[in-house]
Design a protein around this motif. Sequence first.
Motif, PDB file in Angstrom:
ATOM      1  N   LYS A 142       9.414  -8.830   0.948  1.00 38.56           N
ATOM      2  CA  LYS A 142       9.318  -7.842   1.815  1.00 38.56           C
ATOM      3  C   LYS A 142      10.640  -6.841   1.950  1.00 38.56           C
ATOM      4  O   LYS A 142      10.567  -5.785   2.108  1.00 38.56           O
ATOM      5  N   SER A 143      11.786  -7.608   1.882  1.00 35.64           N
ATOM      6  CA  SER A 143      12.943  -6.782   1.868  1.00 35.64           C
ATOM      7  C   SER A 143      12.939  -5.913   0.716  1.00 35.64           C
ATOM      8  O   SER A 143      13.615  -4.846   0.984  1.00 35.64           O
ATOM      9  N   GLU A 144      12.712  -6.351  -0.194  1.00 34.53           N
ATOM     10  CA  GLU A 144      12.675  -5.436  -1.568  1.00 34.53           C
ATOM     11  C   GLU A 144      11.841  -4.179  -1.544  1.00 34.53           C
ATOM     12  O   GLU A 144      12.148  -3.049  -1.915  1.00 34.53           O
ATOM     13  N   LEU A 145      10.812  -4.440  -1.082  1.00 31.48           N
ATOM     14  CA  LEU A 145       9.541  -3.219  -0.937  1.00 31.48           C
ATOM     15  C   LEU A 145      10.066  -2.230   0.116  1.00 31.48           C
ATOM     16  O   LEU A 145       9.979  -1.119  -0.113  1.00 31.48           O
ATOM     17  N   ILE A 146      10.738  -2.700   1.221  1.00 28.55           N
ATOM     18  CA  ILE A 146      11.213  -1.811   2.401  1.00 28.55           C
ATOM     19  C   ILE A 146      12.367  -0.939   1.763  1.00 28.55           C
ATOM     20  O   ILE A 146      12.531   0.169   1.980  1.00 28.55           O
ATOM     21  N   GLU A 147      13.367  -1.802   0.841  1.00 29.18           N
ATOM     22  CA  GLU A 147      14.426  -1.269   0.222  1.00 29.18           C
ATOM     23  C   GLU A 147      13.807   0.084  -0.794  1.00 29.18           C
ATOM     24  O   GLU A 147      14.440   1.092  -0.730  1.00 29.18           O
ATOM     25  N   ARG A 148      13.001  -0.379  -1.421  1.00 23.14           N
ATOM     26  CA  ARG A 148      12.205   0.722  -2.428  1.00 23.14           C
ATOM     27  C   ARG A 148      11.678   1.824  -1.998  1.00 23.14           C
ATOM     28  O   ARG A 148      11.942   2.851  -2.453  1.00 23.14           O
ATOM     29  N   ILE A 149      10.951   1.748  -0.732  1.00 18.90           N
ATOM     30  CA  ILE A 149      10.457   2.719   0.026  1.00 18.90           C
ATOM     31  C   ILE A 149      11.709   3.645   0.538  1.00 18.90           C
ATOM     32  O   ILE A 149      11.543   4.794   0.274  1.00 18.90           O
ATOM     33  N   ARG A 150      12.534   3.067   1.216  1.00 16.36           N
ATOM     34  CA  ARG A 150      13.764   3.888   1.477  1.00 16.36           C
ATOM     35  C   ARG A 150      14.564   4.595   0.663  1.00 16.36           C
ATOM     36  O   ARG A 150      14.869   5.598   0.833  1.00 16.36           O
ATOM     37  N   ASP A 151      14.622   3.906  -0.434  1.00 18.73           N
ATOM     38  CA  ASP A 151      15.293   4.666  -1.523  1.00 18.73           C
ATOM     39  C   ASP A 151      14.354   6.012  -1.992  1.00 18.73           C
ATOM     40  O   ASP A 151      14.956   6.978  -2.410  1.00 18.73           O
ATOM     41  N   SER A 152      13.232   5.869  -2.111  1.00 19.17           N
ATOM     42  CA  SER A 152      12.090   6.839  -2.535  1.00 19.17           C
ATOM     43  C   SER A 152      12.288   8.013  -1.515  1.00 19.17           C
ATOM     44  O   SER A 152      12.440   8.992  -1.880  1.00 19.17           O
ATOM     45  N   ILE A 153      12.164   7.690  -0.246  1.00 15.06           N
ATOM     46  CA  ILE A 153      12.330   8.508   0.961  1.00 15.06           C
ATOM     47  C   ILE A 153      13.883   9.323   0.739  1.00 15.06           C
ATOM     48  O   ILE A 153      13.921  10.662   1.112  1.00 15.06           O
ATOM     49  N   GLY A 154      14.726   8.520   0.735  1.00 10.22           N
ATOM     50  CA  GLY A 154      16.158   9.119   0.670  1.00 10.22           C
ATOM     51  C   GLY A 154      16.340  10.401  -0.567  1.00 10.22           C
ATOM     52  O   GLY A 154      16.710  11.222  -0.550  1.00 10.22           O
ATOM     53  N   GLU A 155      15.598   9.904  -1.891  1.00  9.87           N
ATOM     54  CA  GLU A 155      15.559  10.713  -2.862  1.00  9.87           C
ATOM     55  C   GLU A 155      14.892  11.950  -2.691  1.00  9.87           C
ATOM     56  O   GLU A 155      15.520  13.066  -3.014  1.00  9.87           O
ATOM     57  N   GLN A 208       0.610  -1.248  -0.003  1.00 13.14           N
ATOM     58  CA  GLN A 208      -0.009   0.100  -0.044  1.00 13.14           C
ATOM     59  C   GLN A 208       0.687   1.305   0.004  1.00 13.14           C
ATOM     60  O   GLN A 208       0.584   2.364  -0.936  1.00 13.14           O
ATOM     61  N   LYS A 209       2.169   1.148   0.795  1.00 11.28           N
ATOM     62  CA  LYS A 209       3.123   2.355   0.806  1.00 11.28           C
ATOM     63  C   LYS A 209       3.386   2.546  -0.403  1.00 11.28           C
ATOM     64  O   LYS A 209       3.710   3.904  -0.891  1.00 11.28           O
ATOM     65  N   CYS A 210       3.860   1.630  -1.193  1.00 11.58           N
ATOM     66  CA  CYS A 210       4.526   1.683  -2.383  1.00 11.58           C
ATOM     67  C   CYS A 210       3.775   2.325  -3.358  1.00 11.58           C
ATOM     68  O   CYS A 210       3.859   2.932  -4.235  1.00 11.58           O
ATOM     69  N   GLN A 211       2.436   1.845  -3.398  1.00 12.44           N
ATOM     70  CA  GLN A 211       1.317   2.208  -4.347  1.00 12.44           C
ATOM     71  C   GLN A 211       1.050   3.786  -3.935  1.00 12.44           C
ATOM     72  O   GLN A 211       1.162   4.614  -5.064  1.00 12.44           O
ATOM     73  N   GLU A 212       1.225   4.051  -2.842  1.00 12.60           N
ATOM     74  CA  GLU A 212       1.047   5.799  -2.513  1.00 12.60           C
ATOM     75  C   GLU A 212       2.138   6.334  -3.059  1.00 12.60           C
ATOM     76  O   GLU A 212       2.038   7.706  -3.412  1.00 12.60           O
ATOM     77  N   LEU A 213       3.355   5.877  -2.905  1.00 15.01           N
ATOM     78  CA  LEU A 213       4.503   6.557  -3.401  1.00 15.01           C
ATOM     79  C   LEU A 213       4.812   6.634  -5.008  1.00 15.01           C
ATOM     80  O   LEU A 213       5.928   7.075  -5.404  1.00 15.01           O
ATOM     81  N   GLY A 214       3.919   5.654  -5.703  1.00 14.65           N
ATOM     82  CA  GLY A 214       4.099   5.492  -6.994  1.00 14.65           C
ATOM     83  C   GLY A 214       5.205   4.564  -7.341  1.00 14.65           C
ATOM     84  O   GLY A 214       5.952   4.715  -8.519  1.00 14.65           O
ATOM     85  N   LEU A 215       5.438   3.607  -6.484  1.00 17.09           N
ATOM     86  CA  LEU A 215       6.392   2.453  -6.812  1.00 17.09           C
ATOM     87  C   LEU A 215       5.880   1.290  -7.146  1.00 17.09           C
ATOM     88  O   LEU A 215       4.661   0.972  -6.988  1.00 17.09           O
ATOM     89  N   GLU A 216       6.793   0.379  -7.677  1.00 14.00           N
ATOM     90  CA  GLU A 216       6.322  -0.957  -8.032  1.00 14.00           C
ATOM     91  C   GLU A 216       5.882  -1.678  -6.755  1.00 14.00           C
ATOM     92  O   GLU A 216       6.486  -1.611  -5.602  1.00 14.00           O
ATOM     93  N   THR A 217       4.780  -2.169  -6.633  1.00 13.33           N
ATOM     94  CA  THR A 217       4.222  -3.203  -5.511  1.00 13.33           C
ATOM     95  C   THR A 217       4.655  -4.625  -5.653  1.00 13.33           C
ATOM     96  O   THR A 217       4.338  -5.258  -4.600  1.00 13.33           O
TER      97      THR A 217
END
Length: 333
Positions: free
Chosen positions: A107-120, A94-103
């Motif tokens: 689980k570890s990949e989703l977390i890394e994806r969100i962290r990368d987005s937050i970092g950017e 759900q968080k990935c979807q809200e951030l416009g990321l691949e869903t």
Amino acid sequence: MQGRADPEYMQILNIIRRGQRLIIQATKEGVDASLAEELINESRYALKLNKREESINYAKKAIVEVIKAKRQKDRTALGKEGVLEKLTKAELRQKCQELGLETIGLKSELIERIRDSIGESASEEAGTKVSEKPEKERTPPAPEQVEVLKLPDEAEILAGSGVEALKKNTWNPMKDAKNLTPGLSYLIEEKRPEKFFHIYKALRENGMQGMVISRTNPKILNRTFGLDEKEAVWLTGKEIQGEIRSVLPILEFIMSIYEEFMDSNKNGILVLDGLEYLLTNNKFNSVLRFIRQLVDNVSQTECILMVALSPDALDSTEVTLLEKDLLPLNYLE
């Protein structure tokens, strides 16, 4: 000054009311929405003076501001140590979807994806601080155009799979396109909107005009399916500069685009790809009312409405409610 029964006046007023609801909700969640509140008040004042263009502009700015403030608060909360690990996989999707990321992913990949987005995002906001680093430590800034045309993961996957997948079978999009009846609305159920866009393209090749609102960058739609960029509007949470047309996930704005198209095209095709994204920014009942109004409008014309949906993104009750207003076409494998 025209009366309040004037449709344009009421449409602007509805946008202002929506902005006010977003501000109230954000304030309850602890978001500083003071700037958005000032903007929405200015919009009301402009409408009172019948300065409609100014009123719409201030209302748009207010909605953009409150969305940005809410997202920044969410990113700050998600950036705290251990927060993402405590979320379930469904919540991470759900968080990935809200951030416009691949869903899709572990689980570890989703977390890394969100962290990368937050970092950017943090890097963008601290741009002035970055420039203070010694020359050797600086990261060369990306060209301005890259930010505008950055492709979502989903679009990249579409670009690599859409056409090739169809080459492996004998499915004929033109045959299915000819079975669609003018005046009716369809829910195309598919994991990814591939056959969806090929059916649309077949209708276009049959002489119908089209209006596409999609979560996928119009340049990718052009590259993958051969769609004209000028007939597509990018459904995104940020305003895009340049030639690409874009619209925020605000139901009134989207309805306005479709109504303008139907005014000049009585037998066109209306395409909505991004229903799941709308549901992350609006309540389900609001989206359902929007769909029902759109279906009613289409039924009074010779237009065809096509809505893409990945059923896994909704619960069965919500899918059933949508299927009551939209004729389902199932392309799930």
